[in-house]
Design a protein around this motif. Structure first.
Motif, PDB file in Angstrom:
ATOM      1  N   ARG A  13      87.830   8.535 -27.077  1.00 18.80           N
ATOM      2  CA  ARG A  13      87.057   7.506 -26.386  1.00 18.80           C
ATOM      3  C   ARG A  13      86.330   8.141 -25.213  1.00 18.80           C
ATOM      4  NH1 ARG A  13      90.335   4.244 -21.834  1.00 18.80           N
ATOM      5  NH2 ARG A  13      88.268   4.530 -20.955  1.00 18.80           N
ATOM      6  N   GLN A  14      85.274   7.478 -24.765  1.00 22.11           N
ATOM      7  CA  GLN A  14      84.532   8.014 -23.630  1.00 22.11           C
ATOM      8  C   GLN A  14      85.200   7.580 -22.333  1.00 22.11           C
ATOM      9  OE1 GLN A  14      80.591   6.080 -24.226  1.00 22.11           O
ATOM     10  NE2 GLN A  14      80.896   5.227 -22.192  1.00 22.11           N
ATOM     11  N   TYR A  15      85.237   8.518 -21.379  1.00 26.64           N
ATOM     12  CA  TYR A  15      85.814   8.232 -20.069  1.00 26.64           C
ATOM     13  C   TYR A  15      84.758   8.170 -18.977  1.00 26.64           C
ATOM     14  CZ  TYR A  15      90.576   8.219 -21.680  1.00 26.64           C
ATOM     15  OH  TYR A  15      91.745   7.855 -22.308  1.00 26.64           O
ATOM     16  N   HIS A  16      83.523   8.447 -19.296  1.00 30.25           N
ATOM     17  CA  HIS A  16      82.424   8.247 -18.360  1.00 30.25           C
ATOM     18  C   HIS A  16      81.911   6.816 -18.500  1.00 30.25           C
ATOM     19  CE1 HIS A  16      80.837   9.780 -22.199  1.00 30.25           C
ATOM     20  NE2 HIS A  16      79.833   8.942 -21.987  1.00 30.25           N
ATOM     21  N   SER A  17      81.175   6.360 -17.526  1.00 33.62           N
ATOM     22  CA  SER A  17      80.663   4.989 -17.562  1.00 33.62           C
ATOM     23  C   SER A  17      79.280   4.967 -18.186  1.00 33.62           C
ATOM     24  CB  SER A  17      80.599   4.403 -16.145  1.00 33.62           C
ATOM     25  OG  SER A  17      79.702   5.150 -15.339  1.00 33.62           O
ATOM     26  N   GLU A  40      82.592   8.076 -12.583  1.00 33.43           N
ATOM     27  CA  GLU A  40      81.371   8.267 -11.808  1.00 33.43           C
ATOM     28  C   GLU A  40      80.301   8.934 -12.666  1.00 33.43           C
ATOM     29  OE1 GLU A  40      82.490  10.591  -8.442  1.00 33.43           O
ATOM     30  OE2 GLU A  40      83.913   9.106  -7.682  1.00 33.43           O
ATOM     31  N   ASP A  41      79.049   8.793 -12.267  1.00 30.28           N
ATOM     32  CA  ASP A  41      77.953   9.431 -12.996  1.00 30.28           C
ATOM     33  C   ASP A  41      78.045  10.956 -12.879  1.00 30.28           C
ATOM     34  OD1 ASP A  41      76.944   6.967 -13.665  1.00 30.28           O
ATOM     35  OD2 ASP A  41      75.529   6.902 -11.985  1.00 30.28           O
ATOM     36  N   VAL A  62      93.252  13.316 -20.279  1.00 35.11           N
ATOM     37  CA  VAL A  62      92.622  13.557 -18.987  1.00 35.11           C
ATOM     38  C   VAL A  62      93.351  12.733 -17.926  1.00 35.11           C
ATOM     39  CG1 VAL A  62      90.375  14.026 -20.014  1.00 35.11           C
ATOM     40  CG2 VAL A  62      90.931  11.697 -19.311  1.00 35.11           C
ATOM     41  N   ARG A  63      93.048  13.016 -16.672  1.00 35.95           N
ATOM     42  CA  ARG A  63      93.541  12.177 -15.588  1.00 35.95           C
ATOM     43  C   ARG A  63      92.450  12.071 -14.517  1.00 35.95           C
ATOM     44  NH1 ARG A  63      98.327  15.340 -12.230  1.00 35.95           N
ATOM     45  NH2 ARG A  63      97.141  17.185 -11.594  1.00 35.95           N
ATOM     46  N   ASP A  64      92.730  11.342 -13.443  1.00 31.23           N
ATOM     47  CA  ASP A  64      91.741  11.067 -12.387  1.00 31.23           C
ATOM     48  C   ASP A  64      90.579  10.248 -12.946  1.00 31.23           C
ATOM     49  OD1 ASP A  64      93.285  12.631 -10.599  1.00 31.23           O
ATOM     50  OD2 ASP A  64      92.316  14.446 -11.344  1.00 31.23           O
ATOM     51  N   LEU A  65      90.923   9.132 -13.587  1.00 30.09           N
ATOM     52  CA  LEU A  65      89.926   8.330 -14.299  1.00 30.09           C
ATOM     53  C   LEU A  65      88.823   7.803 -13.396  1.00 30.09           C
ATOM     54  CD1 LEU A  65      91.987   8.591 -16.580  1.00 30.09           C
ATOM     55  CD2 LEU A  65      91.608   6.179 -17.102  1.00 30.09           C
ATOM     56  N   ALA A  66      89.143   7.491 -12.149  1.00 26.97           N
ATOM     57  CA  ALA A  66      88.117   6.976 -11.245  1.00 26.97           C
ATOM     58  C   ALA A  66      87.001   7.992 -11.045  1.00 26.97           C
ATOM     59  CB  ALA A  66      88.741   6.597  -9.900  1.00 26.97           C
ATOM     60  N   GLU A  67      87.353   9.276 -11.033  1.00 27.99           N
ATOM     61  CA  GLU A  67      86.323  10.309 -10.879  1.00 27.99           C
ATOM     62  C   GLU A  67      85.489  10.451 -12.149  1.00 27.99           C
ATOM     63  OE1 GLU A  67      87.543  13.991  -8.826  1.00 27.99           O
ATOM     64  OE2 GLU A  67      89.473  12.987  -8.516  1.00 27.99           O
ATOM     65  N   TRP A  68      86.122  10.405 -13.314  1.00 28.49           N
ATOM     66  CA  TRP A  68      85.380  10.521 -14.565  1.00 28.49           C
ATOM     67  C   TRP A  68      84.431   9.352 -14.761  1.00 28.49           C
ATOM     68  CZ3 TRP A  68      85.016  15.009 -16.652  1.00 28.49           C
ATOM     69  CH2 TRP A  68      86.071  15.917 -16.571  1.00 28.49           C
ATOM     70  N   ARG A 124      86.621  18.624 -13.280  1.00 29.88           N
ATOM     71  CA  ARG A 124      85.347  17.904 -13.363  1.00 29.88           C
ATOM     72  C   ARG A 124      84.367  18.435 -12.318  1.00 29.88           C
ATOM     73  NH1 ARG A 124      82.741  13.697 -10.859  1.00 29.88           N
ATOM     74  NH2 ARG A 124      81.399  12.412 -12.215  1.00 29.88           N
ATOM     75  N   THR A 125      84.848  18.682 -11.105  1.00 26.46           N
ATOM     76  CA  THR A 125      83.991  19.223 -10.050  1.00 26.46           C
ATOM     77  C   THR A 125      83.403  20.574 -10.462  1.00 26.46           C
ATOM     78  OG1 THR A 125      85.305  18.104  -8.360  1.00 26.46           O
ATOM     79  CG2 THR A 125      83.908  19.915  -7.630  1.00 26.46           C
ATOM     80  N   THR A 126      84.238  21.427 -11.091  1.00 23.36           N
ATOM     81  CA  THR A 126      83.760  22.718 -11.575  1.00 23.36           C
ATOM     82  C   THR A 126      82.702  22.533 -12.660  1.00 23.36           C
ATOM     83  OG1 THR A 126      85.884  23.775 -11.092  1.00 23.36           O
ATOM     84  CG2 THR A 126      84.450  24.885 -12.676  1.00 23.36           C
ATOM     85  N   CYS A 127      82.936  21.601 -13.571  1.00 28.62           N
ATOM     86  CA  CYS A 127      81.987  21.357 -14.664  1.00 28.62           C
ATOM     87  C   CYS A 127      80.623  20.919 -14.132  1.00 28.62           C
ATOM     88  CB  CYS A 127      82.537  20.295 -15.610  1.00 28.62           C
ATOM     89  SG  CYS A 127      84.002  20.827 -16.536  1.00 28.62           S
ATOM     90  N   ILE A 128      80.630  20.082 -13.110  1.00 26.35           N
ATOM     91  CA  ILE A 128      79.364  19.642 -12.513  1.00 26.35           C
ATOM     92  C   ILE A 128      78.665  20.824 -11.850  1.00 26.35           C
ATOM     93  CG2 ILE A 128      78.364  18.211 -10.692  1.00 26.35           C
ATOM     94  CD1 ILE A 128      80.503  16.112 -11.349  1.00 26.35           C
ATOM     95  N   ALA A 129      79.427  21.631 -11.122  1.00 25.91           N
ATOM     96  CA  ALA A 129      78.833  22.799 -10.457  1.00 25.91           C
ATOM     97  C   ALA A 129      78.256  23.788 -11.468  1.00 25.91           C
ATOM     98  CB  ALA A 129      79.881  23.484  -9.591  1.00 25.91           C
ATOM     99  N   LYS A 130      78.900  23.911 -12.633  1.00 22.71           N
ATOM    100  CA  LYS A 130      78.431  24.820 -13.670  1.00 22.71           C
ATOM    101  C   LYS A 130      77.268  24.244 -14.468  1.00 22.71           C
ATOM    102  CE  LYS A 130      81.549  28.286 -13.545  1.00 22.71           C
ATOM    103  NZ  LYS A 130      81.262  29.735 -13.641  1.00 22.71           N
ATOM    104  N   GLY A 131      77.029  22.942 -14.334  1.00 21.38           N
ATOM    105  CA  GLY A 131      75.938  22.306 -15.067  1.00 21.38           C
ATOM    106  C   GLY A 131      76.245  22.053 -16.524  1.00 21.38           C
TER     107      GLY A 131
END
Length: 232
Positions: free
Chosen positions: A52-56, A135-136, A127-133, A110-117
């Protein structure tokens, strides 16, 4: 990284080079297409299930070449190593054995993935930290979630063939995701599958219009029933 032979790796560990880069135009072309149509063009027998998707957002799409990882369930050592090898636009595909007792991806990664593009992640694990996932900024598909964190002991392998959500994935496969799920397109077949998908969408447009106007041809299904011996 030092060059080593196959015999140099300890059992259960392997780190292969990243697959060659994919043409950007091909990535953009597939990103604009629905996964359902791509799957239909590939005989309707490919694509993930059980994830399932965990992003909004249902309109979020993902497309990029696969960097694959296989880990011991509940362990993310080799995920961290893979993130040292990825390039902007890659999709991290992790075979976590469908285990959901321990999360192998969380907010820090997730923070690393965003920084890496990265273009996104597909995780056959938790996964965990669902509130962060939510986010856009980083599409994520996973088997489940739990607050329980991972170990970092290994073993694991990077850029090897994996199975993720019931779908075979080779390093460098083009991974496309949307609200319906995720499909993998082999690069060697990508041009042909792109053409077949566009043709399929044209046929669907014609069917959709006939459904809308009530002019559907009954022979579309009656011919199939007659072929099966029904007196239609």
């Amino acid at each position: 990284m030092n060059q080593t032979t196959n015999l140099d790796w300890p059992a259960g560990y392997r780190i292969n080079p990243r697959a060659p880069s994919v043409n950007h135009g091909l990535v953009e072309s597939f990103k604009a297409l629905p996964t359902a149509a791509i799957g239909d063009a590939m005989s309707r027998n490919v694509g993930t299930y059980g994830l399932r998707q965990y992003h909004s957002g249902l309109n979020v799409s993902m497309c990029g070449p696969a960097v694959t990882v296989r880990v011991r369930p509940g362990d993310n050592l080799m995920i961290h190593k893979a993130l040292m090898l990825v390039e902007r636009g890659d999709v991290l595909v992790v075979d976590g054995g469908a285990d959901v007792t321990q999360a192998i991806i969380g907010g820090l990664i997730r923070t690393t993935c965003i920084a890496k593009g990265l273009a996104g992640l597909v995780i056959d694990g938790a996964v965990r930290d669902l509130a962060e996932w939510a986010e856009d900024g980083m599409p994520c598909y996973a088997r489940g979630h739990t607050s329980r964190g991972p170990s970092k002991d290994g073993p694991g392998e990077v850029n090897i063939p994996v199975v993720c959500g019931g779908m075979a994935v080779m390093p460098g496969d083009l991974i496309i995701g949307d609200a319906d799920g995720v499909v993998a397109v082999p690069i060697a077949d990508a041009d042909r599958i792109l053409r077949k998908t566009l043709e399929h969408l044209k046929r669907e447009d014609a069917i959709r219009e006939s459904n809308r106007t009530g002019t559907s041809d009954p022979e579309r299904f009656d011919a199939v029933l007659r072929a099966k011996g029904l007196p239609i």
